[in-house]
Design a protein around this motif. Structure first.
Motif, short mmCIF file in Angstrom:
data_model
loop_
_atom_site.label_atom_id
_atom_site.label_comp_id
_atom_site.label_asym_id
_atom_site.label_seq_id
_atom_site.Cartn_x
_atom_site.Cartn_y
_atom_site.Cartn_z
N PRO A 287 -41.94 52.54 3.88
CA PRO A 287 -40.88 53.40 4.41
C PRO A 287 -39.97 52.64 5.36
O PRO A 287 -40.35 51.59 5.91
CB PRO A 287 -41.65 54.49 5.14
N PHE A 288 -38.78 53.17 5.54
CA PHE A 288 -37.86 52.57 6.51
C PHE A 288 -38.34 52.84 7.94
O PHE A 288 -38.27 51.97 8.80
CB PHE A 288 -36.46 53.14 6.29
N VAL A 289 -38.83 54.04 8.18
CA VAL A 289 -39.40 54.45 9.46
C VAL A 289 -40.64 55.28 9.17
O VAL A 289 -40.66 56.05 8.20
CB VAL A 289 -38.39 55.30 10.29
N ASP A 290 -41.67 55.15 10.00
CA ASP A 290 -42.91 55.89 9.79
C ASP A 290 -43.24 56.68 11.05
O ASP A 290 -44.01 56.23 11.91
CB ASP A 290 -44.05 54.94 9.43
N LEU A 291 -42.64 57.87 11.18
CA LEU A 291 -42.88 58.71 12.36
C LEU A 291 -44.25 59.40 12.29
O LEU A 291 -44.84 59.69 13.33
CB LEU A 291 -41.78 59.76 12.50
N LYS A 292 -44.74 59.63 11.09
CA LYS A 292 -46.03 60.30 10.96
C LYS A 292 -47.13 59.49 11.61
O LYS A 292 -47.96 60.03 12.37
CB LYS A 292 -46.34 60.55 9.48
#
Length: 368
Positions: A4-9
């Motif tokens: 992913p580009f960002v992994d907030l989870k």
């Protein structure tokens, strides 16, 4: 495996219990707008940035808007900024009725080129908004020197630079005000929207507090017609929790950036440069290539997300056609925006993921 580009989870899973405690507290005291959670965050974030005051609002756009409004800037005034930034910087200027005036960026830092600033100043210039882009602070000293000489306030757009430094001082501590966004994907992000203004000017802070809350000094008593741009209590509490981890998360971003730098050496791809006057916190890791579109497609085919920040400069946007700028007016910005590509970057990104991204780029027939 997709990257992913960002992994907030994953980021939130580490602090889930603390975040749930915030929800419980706010539900128990039912202070859903402003209140003790927001006040605590304001105090903590001001101390973190090294400023006397912090005023929490509902978005980063609102932060810039209210800083301008509190300075009395409006119709007929000009505000200088850059064409290579998110549109919110310019939107805030037009929201108060002022006119954005652009100056080009430095080809290495991607931030305002101080050498071009003075030539854009006119008798109508009422503020300058340099933008700390991608996690790197602008070269502030020459900008402040020019601004002070002309008696023009500087508002620092620090919306992408939480924890970044310039000559040992934190972003948000320069000029009359610093403006932050706490959009979820930022280095310090809320679980929703949020923003803040930092300042050492007590009077300015008080005017912004009035502006964010309908111009109200006390309930149902209004000093002037203001706006509703208050921070929610839950977001204040969440940001207070996350602030404790910001420096650690920024260190992880810097480690990932160093890994990218090493893995992409000798590929022909231009990696971002940390300027010698500051400390980059890599909100985004932005490479440059003449074959940007082909590289992005190759990453996509391999299940790797990427981003473009930002592909169309503001002076060429339909929204700002009325300013009268044309292709060629800001050549550095135009060249940069045709070559940039943002790679996956977030705290805790696996170094094997970094290597896989770099490997896809290295193996591409488009890489020199």
């Amino acid at each position: 495996m997709k990257i992913p580009f960002v992994d907030l989870k994953s980021l939130h899973s580490e602090i889930k219990n603390e975040l749930c405690e915030v929800f419980d507290r706010v539900l128990d005291n039912s202070t859903f707008v402003l209140g003790p959670e927001v006040l605590r965050f304001e105090q903590e974030f001001a101390a973190y940035c090294g400023t006397e005051h912090c005023v929490a609002v509902n978005t980063g756009t609102a932060a810039i808007h209210l800083a301008l409004a509190a300075l009395g800037i409006g119709p007929g005034d000009e505000v200088i900024t850059v064409p290579h930034t998110f549109i919110a910087t310019a939107e805030a200027i037009t929201a108060v009725g002022a006119k954005p005036v652009f100056v080009d960026i430095h080809p290495v830092s991607f931030t305002m080129d101080p050498a071009l600033l003075e030539g854009a100043i006119t008798s109508k210039t009422r503020a300058i908004i340099p933008v700390d882009l991608y996690g790197q602070v602008v070269d502030m000293d020459p900008i402040l020197e020019i601004a002070n000489r002309h008696g023009i306030p500087v508002i620092e757009d620090a919306c992408q630079a939480h924890g970044a430094e310039y000559k040992g001082r934190k972003a948000g501590a320069f000029g009359v005000a610093g403006c932050f966004s706490f959009y979820p994907g930022k280095n310090l992000g809320a679980c929703g929207e949020g923003g803040a203004v930092t300042t050492n000017d007590a009077n300015l802070a008080q005017r912004i507090r009035l502006w964010r809350d309908h111009g109200s000094s006390k309930r149902y008593e209004h000093v002037f017609p203001g706006l509703n741009m208050r921070m929610e209590g839950i977001q204040g509490g969440i940001l207070s929790v996350k602030l404790k981890y910001l420096d650690r998360w920024n260190d992880q971003r810097r480690q990932a950036a160093a890994a990218y730098d090493k893995a992409l050496a000798d590929t022909g791809i231009e990696v971002p440069v940390e300027m010698d006057y500051g400390r980059h916190v890599y909100h985004l890791y932005v490479i440059q290539s003449d074959n940007r579109d082909a590289l992005r497609q190759q990453l996509s085919d391999a299940g790797i997300e990427s981003g473009l920040h930002y592909p169309v400069p503001l002076h060429l946007q339909e929204a700002y056609r009325f300013l009268g700028y044309k292709q060629g007016d800001f050549p550095v910005t135009e060249r940069v925006t045709s070559r940039i590509l943002s790679l996956p970057m977030y705290p805790g990104i696996d170094f094997t993921a970094v290597e896989r991204v770099a490997s896809e780029l290295r193996e591409s027939c488009y890489v020199g």
